[in-house]
Design a protein around this motif. Structure first.
Motif, short mmCIF file in Angstrom:
data_model
loop_
_atom_site.label_atom_id
_atom_site.label_comp_id
_atom_site.label_asym_id
_atom_site.label_seq_id
_atom_site.Cartn_x
_atom_site.Cartn_y
_atom_site.Cartn_z
N ALA A 135 0.83 -1.20 0.00
CA ALA A 135 0.00 0.00 0.00
C ALA A 135 0.86 1.25 0.00
CB ALA A 135 -0.92 0.00 1.22
N GLY A 136 1.89 1.23 0.83
CA GLY A 136 2.78 2.39 0.88
C GLY A 136 3.47 2.63 -0.45
N THR A 137 3.92 1.54 -1.09
CA THR A 137 4.58 1.68 -2.39
C THR A 137 3.65 2.26 -3.43
OG1 THR A 137 6.03 -0.20 -1.90
CG2 THR A 137 5.79 0.42 -4.21
N ALA A 138 2.40 1.80 -3.45
CA ALA A 138 1.42 2.29 -4.43
C ALA A 138 1.15 3.78 -4.23
CB ALA A 138 0.13 1.48 -4.34
N VAL A 139 0.91 4.17 -2.98
CA VAL A 139 0.60 5.57 -2.69
C VAL A 139 1.79 6.46 -3.00
CG1 VAL A 139 0.03 7.21 -0.86
CG2 VAL A 139 -1.17 5.03 -0.99
N LEU A 140 2.98 6.07 -2.58
CA LEU A 140 4.16 6.88 -2.79
C LEU A 140 4.53 6.96 -4.28
CD1 LEU A 140 6.35 5.72 0.23
CD2 LEU A 140 5.15 7.90 -0.03
N THR A 141 4.31 5.87 -5.01
CA THR A 141 4.58 5.89 -6.45
C THR A 141 3.64 6.86 -7.15
OG1 THR A 141 5.38 3.61 -6.43
CG2 THR A 141 4.69 4.51 -8.55
N ALA A 142 2.35 6.81 -6.77
CA ALA A 142 1.39 7.74 -7.36
C ALA A 142 1.78 9.18 -7.08
CB ALA A 142 -0.01 7.45 -6.81
N PHE A 143 2.17 9.46 -5.84
CA PHE A 143 2.58 10.82 -5.49
C PHE A 143 3.80 11.25 -6.29
CE2 PHE A 143 5.61 13.38 -3.04
CZ PHE A 143 4.87 14.56 -2.90
N LEU A 144 4.80 10.36 -6.37
CA LEU A 144 6.05 10.72 -7.03
C LEU A 144 5.85 10.96 -8.52
CD1 LEU A 144 9.03 11.18 -6.52
CD2 LEU A 144 9.44 8.75 -6.87
N LEU A 145 5.05 10.11 -9.18
CA LEU A 145 4.86 10.26 -10.61
C LEU A 145 4.02 11.48 -10.96
CD1 LEU A 145 4.33 6.56 -11.75
CD2 LEU A 145 6.31 8.02 -12.16
N LEU A 146 3.22 11.97 -10.00
CA LEU A 146 2.42 13.16 -10.25
C LEU A 146 3.10 14.43 -9.78
CD1 LEU A 146 -1.18 11.90 -9.33
CD2 LEU A 146 -0.14 12.09 -11.59
N SER A 147 4.18 14.30 -9.02
CA SER A 147 4.89 15.47 -8.51
C SER A 147 5.82 16.03 -9.58
CB SER A 147 5.71 15.09 -7.27
OG SER A 147 6.85 14.32 -7.64
N GLN A 148 6.25 17.26 -9.38
CA GLN A 148 7.15 17.87 -10.35
C GLN A 148 8.51 17.15 -10.38
OE1 GLN A 148 6.60 19.92 -12.66
NE2 GLN A 148 8.71 20.22 -13.34
N VAL A 149 8.99 16.73 -9.22
CA VAL A 149 10.28 16.04 -9.16
C VAL A 149 10.23 14.74 -9.95
CG1 VAL A 149 11.91 14.86 -7.64
CG2 VAL A 149 11.02 17.09 -7.00
N GLY A 150 9.19 13.95 -9.75
CA GLY A 150 9.07 12.69 -10.46
C GLY A 150 8.86 12.87 -11.95
N LYS A 151 7.97 13.80 -12.31
CA LYS A 151 7.69 14.05 -13.73
C LYS A 151 8.92 14.56 -14.46
CE LYS A 151 3.94 16.40 -14.48
NZ LYS A 151 2.88 17.42 -14.29
N ALA A 152 9.69 15.41 -13.79
CA ALA A 152 10.86 16.00 -14.44
C ALA A 152 11.89 14.93 -14.82
CB ALA A 152 11.50 17.04 -13.53
N GLN A 153 12.05 13.91 -13.96
CA GLN A 153 13.03 12.86 -14.25
C GLN A 153 12.74 12.21 -15.60
OE1 GLN A 153 15.34 12.81 -11.85
NE2 GLN A 153 14.05 14.13 -10.61
N VAL A 367 8.47 21.62 -1.31
CA VAL A 367 8.24 22.67 -2.31
C VAL A 367 8.65 22.23 -3.72
CG1 VAL A 367 8.94 24.99 -3.06
CG2 VAL A 367 8.28 24.59 -0.68
N PRO A 368 9.85 21.66 -3.93
CA PRO A 368 10.19 21.22 -5.29
C PRO A 368 9.22 20.18 -5.84
CG PRO A 368 12.16 21.30 -3.92
CD PRO A 368 10.98 21.47 -3.00
N TYR A 369 8.67 19.33 -4.97
CA TYR A 369 7.71 18.33 -5.44
C TYR A 369 6.40 18.96 -5.89
CZ TYR A 369 10.67 14.70 -3.35
OH TYR A 369 11.72 13.87 -3.06
N LEU A 370 6.00 20.05 -5.24
CA LEU A 370 4.72 20.69 -5.52
C LEU A 370 4.84 21.83 -6.53
CD1 LEU A 370 3.36 20.85 -1.85
CD2 LEU A 370 2.98 19.08 -3.57
N HIS A 371 6.05 22.07 -7.01
CA HIS A 371 6.28 23.17 -7.96
C HIS A 371 5.88 22.73 -9.37
CE1 HIS A 371 9.20 26.66 -9.15
NE2 HIS A 371 8.00 26.79 -9.68
N LEU A 372 4.59 22.44 -9.54
CA LEU A 372 4.06 22.01 -10.81
C LEU A 372 3.91 23.20 -11.76
CD1 LEU A 372 1.37 19.68 -9.26
CD2 LEU A 372 3.40 18.91 -10.49
N TYR A 373 3.50 22.92 -12.99
CA TYR A 373 3.39 23.98 -13.99
C TYR A 373 2.45 25.08 -13.53
CZ TYR A 373 2.36 26.41 -18.33
OH TYR A 373 2.18 27.38 -19.28
#
Length: 419
Positions: A135-153, A367-373
């Motif tokens: 459950a933790g992996t699923a939630v954290l993966t969803a957060f990371l892929l939708l965050s600016q840090v994850g998307k930027a990678q 802040v870097p994670y939430l710095h979306l477009y």
């Protein structure tokens, strides 16, 4: 009832993560084939400039560390920076097929590494909060892929997911599995601006064997490529290329310490963008000051022998790496597991006296994670372009300052070691 709730959240998070993964894969599918006319293209630019064409230059008999050669032979926008030479061999499979096939394969590989990183975070989170690892992996993966840090990678094709697994793995394994920690540090050395300060802090925390082993692994893995490059052009030619590479990095709009448009998050660059004051040679004093303060504090935190203080030390270790030497906002990915654990520690101790500062530090690092477009667009419209490229750096430096102040308070009564 609780099991059903956890299952439902896991299912929703998994769906969101799959959608995020598909959305993140689109740049690799849609990016045009590189030509001199589309050098400014941002989609997969790091894959193009720091992986695909440098490896192609190596295979063609050239030296990818020579900026002049890279700009003359390939449609790249940026010179190939001083990644460890083993990077060219490690990522060779992604440069052998056609550009788009290599880009898609590399993006999929990066996605797998991001899931590995979130699984590492979820396992550590399980020690703090009774949340199943899946459950933790699923939630954290969803957060990371939708965050600016994850998307930027994935949007620009960075190699950071591999470095993040390595850097995070060092701190997770250094006590119980030192050999694996050494391998992880070898991966973290892929970027010297990660491997060097991280090694200094690990030495301060008593992990000398891990540092020696990881550094030796990185050096041994790089040696064949170095020998090949020297054999091709001679030692003096190789050294000249490295000097030209360093000079190029120091004067690029994205890398120069006094560039008003750079997004660097280290102390020296943030100081310039906030104040407009360029102190010549400030980078070395800033590096030494940040490392000196952080070394003292992480040593004192470790001597407390408390898991919560250890979580503070881990996060402070990464923040010292970010603020001591040149880094970009996406590099906070390295601290993702440490940030997740720190957030859980703060939640448990949020009512304890003095722990508010620790919570504020964790919030600053988000802040870097939430710095979306949308957030970036709002900042630019209100405060201007300079503020937009500075807000992440200010947040990271503020996080380091808050953590350092909190560590001083937490370790004020640390007993002196017995002689």
């Amino acid at each position: 009832m609780r099991t059903k709730w956890v299952t439902a959240v896991t299912a929703v998070a998994a769906v969101v993560a799959v959608f995020g993964a598909w959305w993140a894969l689109r740049p690799a599918l849609q990016a045009p084939l590189p030509t001199p006319a589309n050098r400014p293209e941002e989609r997969l630019q790091d894959f193009r400039d720091a992986l695909y064409f440098p490896i192609r230059e190596l295979l063609a008999g050239g030296n990818p560390y020579d900026p002049a050669a890279m700009f003359a032979h390939w449609p790249v926008r940026q010179a190939f920076n001083l990644y460890q030479p083993y990077h060219l061999a490690l990522h060779l499979p992604f440069a052998l097929p056609g550009y788009r096939v290599g880009a898609v394969l590399f993006t999929l590989f990066a996605m797998v590494l991001l899931v590995v990183l979130t699984a590492m975070a979820a396992r550590r989170l399980r020690l703090q909060v009774l949340v199943p690892v899946i459950a933790g992996t699923a939630v954290l993966t969803a957060f990371l892929l939708l965050s600016q840090v994850g998307k930027a990678q994935l949007f620009v094709g960075q190699v950071n997911p591999l470095l993040a697994v390595g850097a995070a793995g060092v701190l997770l394994a250094r006590r119980d599995h030192p050999r694996w920690a050494a391998v992880a540090l070898g991966l973290a050395w892929l970027k010297p601006q990660v491997g060097l300060p991280l090694s200094v802090l690990l030495l301060a925390r008593g992990s000398g064997r891990v540092v020696a082993g990881g550094t030796a692994i990185a050096a041994a893995a790089s040696l064949p490529v170095v020998v090949l490059l020297i054999a091709r052009g001679g030692l003096s030619s190789f050294v000249d290329a490295i000097v030209a590479n360093v000079d190029n990095m120091r004067h690029t709009p994205y890398g120069a310490v006094d560039s008003p448009t750079a997004q660097r998050i280290d102390l020296a660059a943030v100081f310039f963008r906030v104040t407009g004051v360029n102190v010549p040679g400030a980078e070395i004093p800033a590096l030494l000051a940040v490392l000196a303060v952080s070394v003292v504090l992480v040593r004192r935190l470790d001597r407390l022998g408390d898991p919560d203080s250890g979580a503070v030390a881990d996060l402070l270790t990464f923040l010292a790496v970010f603020t001591a030497i040149v880094h970009q906002p996406g590099d906070v990915l390295y601290a993702f597991p440490a940030t997740v654990v720190a957030a859980a520690v703060w939640w448990r101790r949020r009512r304890d006296p003095g722990w508010t500062a620790f919570g504020l530090a964790v919030l600053a690092l988000l802040v870097p994670y939430l710095h979306l477009y949308a957030a970036d667009d709002a900042i630019r419209s209100v405060l201007g372009d300079r503020a937009a490229v500075t807000v992440d750096g200010v947040a990271v430096v503020l996080c380091w300052g808050l953590l350092a102040a909190f560590a001083v308070r937490l370790t004020r009564r640390v007993p002196e070691p017995v002689p």
